[in-house]
Design a protein around this motif. Structure first.
Motif, mmCIF file in Angstrom:
data_model
loop_
_atom_site.group_PDB
_atom_site.id
_atom_site.type_symbol
_atom_site.label_atom_id
_atom_site.label_comp_id
_atom_site.label_asym_id
_atom_site.label_seq_id
_atom_site.Cartn_x
_atom_site.Cartn_y
_atom_site.Cartn_z
ATOM 1 N N UNK A 42 0.452 -1.342 0.465
ATOM 2 C CA UNK A 42 0.167 -0.027 -0.063
ATOM 3 C C UNK A 42 0.883 1.593 0.111
ATOM 4 N N UNK A 43 0.350 2.201 -0.632
ATOM 5 C CA UNK A 43 0.688 3.354 -0.594
ATOM 6 C C UNK A 43 0.511 4.319 0.761
ATOM 7 N N UNK A 44 1.066 4.651 1.978
ATOM 8 C CA UNK A 44 0.568 5.020 3.237
ATOM 9 C C UNK A 44 0.131 6.117 3.159
ATOM 10 N N UNK A 45 1.110 7.144 2.456
ATOM 11 C CA UNK A 45 0.774 8.680 2.806
ATOM 12 C C UNK A 45 1.248 9.185 2.471
ATOM 13 N N UNK A 46 1.671 10.358 2.747
ATOM 14 C CA UNK A 46 2.602 11.386 1.639
ATOM 15 C C UNK A 46 4.212 11.364 2.579
ATOM 16 N N UNK A 47 5.246 11.866 1.760
ATOM 17 C CA UNK A 47 6.773 12.097 2.334
ATOM 18 C C UNK A 47 6.610 12.938 3.211
ATOM 19 N N UNK A 48 5.585 13.633 4.018
ATOM 20 C CA UNK A 48 5.658 14.600 5.419
ATOM 21 C C UNK A 48 5.490 14.195 5.839
ATOM 22 N N UNK A 49 5.027 13.320 6.268
ATOM 23 C CA UNK A 49 4.268 12.429 7.265
ATOM 24 C C UNK A 49 5.310 11.118 7.650
ATOM 25 N N UNK A 50 7.009 10.917 7.035
ATOM 26 C CA UNK A 50 7.613 10.292 6.964
ATOM 27 C C UNK A 50 8.066 9.692 8.716
ATOM 28 N N UNK A 51 8.269 11.186 9.384
ATOM 29 C CA UNK A 51 8.342 10.284 10.437
ATOM 30 C C UNK A 51 7.729 10.382 11.871
ATOM 31 N N UNK A 52 6.089 10.278 11.249
ATOM 32 C CA UNK A 52 5.204 9.393 12.244
ATOM 33 C C UNK A 52 5.261 8.220 11.969
ATOM 34 N N UNK A 53 5.315 7.717 9.962
ATOM 35 C CA UNK A 53 4.795 6.493 9.479
ATOM 36 C C UNK A 53 6.164 5.724 9.741
ATOM 37 N N UNK A 54 7.180 5.783 10.140
ATOM 38 C CA UNK A 54 8.356 5.272 10.783
ATOM 39 C C UNK A 54 8.122 4.480 12.192
ATOM 40 N N UNK A 55 7.924 5.414 12.955
ATOM 41 C CA UNK A 55 7.465 5.282 14.220
ATOM 42 C C UNK A 55 5.783 3.760 14.342
ATOM 43 N N UNK A 56 4.823 4.335 13.549
ATOM 44 C CA UNK A 56 3.424 3.789 13.385
ATOM 45 C C UNK A 56 3.653 2.800 13.443
ATOM 46 N N UNK A 57 4.536 2.165 11.773
ATOM 47 C CA UNK A 57 4.796 0.768 11.486
ATOM 48 C C UNK A 57 5.992 0.206 11.299
ATOM 49 N N UNK A 58 6.904 0.656 12.761
ATOM 50 C CA UNK A 58 7.563 0.513 13.401
ATOM 51 C C UNK A 58 8.654 -0.235 12.047
ATOM 52 N N UNK A 59 9.086 1.150 11.553
ATOM 53 C CA UNK A 59 9.872 1.047 10.227
ATOM 54 C C UNK A 59 11.385 0.456 10.978
ATOM 55 N N UNK A 60 11.620 -0.716 9.466
ATOM 56 C CA UNK A 60 13.812 -0.893 10.614
ATOM 57 C C UNK A 60 14.526 -0.330 9.233
ATOM 58 N N UNK A 61 14.008 0.061 7.816
ATOM 59 C CA UNK A 61 14.337 0.400 7.238
ATOM 60 C C UNK A 61 14.194 1.336 5.608
ATOM 61 N N UNK A 62 15.177 2.402 5.288
ATOM 62 C CA UNK A 62 13.797 3.465 3.951
ATOM 63 C C UNK A 62 14.602 3.339 3.530
ATOM 64 N N UNK A 63 14.188 3.067 2.286
ATOM 65 C CA UNK A 63 14.856 3.160 1.337
ATOM 66 C C UNK A 63 14.566 5.007 0.222
ATOM 67 N N UNK A 64 15.362 5.006 -0.574
ATOM 68 C CA UNK A 64 14.839 6.767 -1.198
ATOM 69 C C UNK A 64 15.206 6.066 -2.293
ATOM 70 N N UNK A 65 13.571 6.495 -3.257
ATOM 71 C CA UNK A 65 14.177 5.437 -4.603
ATOM 72 C C UNK A 65 13.331 6.700 -5.608
ATOM 73 N N UNK A 66 13.996 7.818 -5.243
ATOM 74 C CA UNK A 66 13.759 9.348 -6.174
ATOM 75 C C UNK A 66 15.084 9.095 -6.956
ATOM 76 N N UNK A 67 15.603 8.920 -7.916
ATOM 77 C CA UNK A 67 16.547 8.823 -8.655
ATOM 78 C C UNK A 67 16.731 11.124 -8.671
#
Length: 474
Positions: A195-220
């Motif tokens: 799922x596309x779960x949000x906007x880039x501005x929500x990065x910190x909140x989503x990392x905390x909510x989804x218990x994210x361990x790694x982030x891939x920046x995929x915009x070359x």
């Protein structure tokens, strides 16, 4: 990797099985069209044997066309629109052959029936391929998926391809659980089941909510300022950061998980890289004899790697450490067979040896990179900094001038500006030695000050990376 001798036989067995399945699809579609239903009220009465003969004719035609277009060599788990176009051409071509024969035999009586039969054949063969593709692309159930919970920033072409590959690689260390994108059209949609779960501005909140361990920046295509901003935000969340290469690095136009890498030093540069004047460098280096002091060091070795792009006739690698000189020569020889490499084990503090080397090779161009660079170590050993950085530079410069070297380039440091350390002070004095010699010499002397050379052995950046890897403090 060695392949099992049974692999070609297994492949041929699979192709043979697929041919039989296609034959069955054609036979079934033909029997349904011409024998069972006869929905078009044909004036010709078809027996079962007639229908099977028609199917055989089409299968033979399809086999010939498929062989010509290498249809059975397609790997359907990686199928593209082009492969679907090949499927369409193969089926239609075989149907045209059948249509021509039927026109001759039945006087145009079965034209519409063949069109119906062709549609059934096309859908049947396509259905078989979709089953194959669906079987190969089965995703691992979420509760069984291994790897770090991963968030991908960017749901564009690069993000979609990375998501697809990561979901297929069941044993990969990254488990994609969501994507971020600023496009409102994509919000709430799913890409390859993610799922596309949000906007880039929500990065910190989503990392905390989804218990994210790694982030891939995929915009070359991101600009450097925007890239730095996002990387800093990721770093502050203390999760693992990965990035794709910049757009200019994607010359092939393809993106794959092999191109995912951890955040590199260059990503932290904070500005556009400086473009070199390639034409001027090539004019001075091509076909020349070039000598590099400190060639086994981090800066000297990189200078050598860059120099071989411009095809010097001979490259003299001078250094005090025999192992480092051996390693850089072996590396360079793998990429340049037509350049003559010379290895010289020598200490720049030995004046007589420097004169001997210059007389022997008579270089056109000298890059002087040999130096003691570690600031704390030079504070503890100031006499060594003086001998190597000052006297060593003077020895090499005098020897180069005596040998008639056209151009001499000393590699200095920004720490020579209002120096506050022993290392900086010795490099500043070495600069003054070169400046003094430049006043009355036919040799062109130049000094180039480097800042914090990214990745060099004297740089503080590797220390920062080590501290970050340990979780700080920096």
């Amino acid at each position: 990797m060695q392949h099992s001798p049974l692999t070609p036989y297994r492949r041929q067995l699979k192709i043979g099985l697929l041919r039989l399945i296609d034959a069955g699809v054609i036979a079934l579609a033909t029997v349904v069209t011409f024998y069972f239903f006869n929905p078009l009220h044909l004036t010709v009465n078809f027996e079962l044997q007639d229908a099977l003969e028609i199917a055989l004719i089409q299968w033979i035609a399809l086999t010939f066309v498929a062989h010509w277009m290498r249809f059975y060599q397609i790997i359907w788990r990686y199928a593209s629109l082009r492969d679907l176009a090949v499927l369409l051409v193969v089926v239609l071509a075989s149907s045209f052959v059948l249509l021509g024969l039927e026109y001759a035999l039945f006087d145009f009586a079965v034209e519409r029936a063949i069109f119906l039969q062709t549609g059934l054949v096309l859908n049947g063969i396509l259905f078989v391929r979709l089953l194959i593709r669906g079987r190969s692309l089965r995703l691992v159930p979420e509760h069984k998926t291994l790897g770090k919970r991963t968030l991908i920033i960017g749901a564009g072409a690069s993000g979609q391809m990375i998501t697809k590959e990561l979901k297929q690689k069941k044993s990969h260390i990254l488990n994609v659980v969501g994507l971020l994108d600023d496009s409102l059209e994509l919000r709430g949609m799913r890409i390859h089941g993610v799922p596309v779960i949000g906007a880039i501005e929500q990065l910190e909140c989503i990392i905390e909510e989804q218990k994210i361990e790694a982030v891939v920046l995929a915009i070359p295509s991101l600009s450097y300022p925007r890239r730095i901003e996002l990387l800093n935000r990721i770093k502050q969340t203390q999760v693992e950061a990965h990035t794709l290469p910049m757009l200019v690095e994607l010359a092939s136009g393809k993106v794959s998980i092999q191109q995912i890498r951890e955040v590199s030093i260059a990503d932290l540069l904070g500005r556009e890289p400086v473009e070199l004047d390639i034409t001027e460098i090539e004019r001075s280096v091509h076909g020349a004899t070039v000598l590099v002091t400190g060639a086994g060091g981090s800066i000297g070795s990189e200078i050598c790697r860059q120099l071989i792009r411009f095809r010097p006739e001979r490259l003299v690698l001078l250094g005090h450490g025999e192992n480092s000189i051996y390693l850089i020569r072996r590396e360079l020889e793998c990429f340049s067979q037509d350049i003559q490499f010379e290895s010289v084990i020598a200490d720049v503090q030995d004046s007589d040896r420097m004169f001997e080397v210059m007389r022997r090779f008579e270089p056109d161009l000298v890059y002087h990179a040999a130096a003691h660079k570690h600031v704390p170590l030079m504070e503890d050993n100031p006499s060594e900094a003086v001998k190597n950085n000052i006297y060593g530079t003077r020895n090499v410069a005098r020897a180069a001038e005596a040998a008639g070297v056209k151009r001499f380039v000393m590699i200095s440091t920004d720490k020579a500006v209002n120096p506050t350390s022993v290392m900086g002070a010795t490099k500043r004095i070495a600069e003054m030695v070169i400046q003094q010699m430049a006043r009355n010499s036919e040799t062109t002397f130049a000094v180039v000050r480097f800042g914090n050379v990214l990745g060099s052995r004297g740089s503080v950046i590797p220390l920062f990376k080590e501290q970050i890897a340990k979780g700080g403090p920096i």
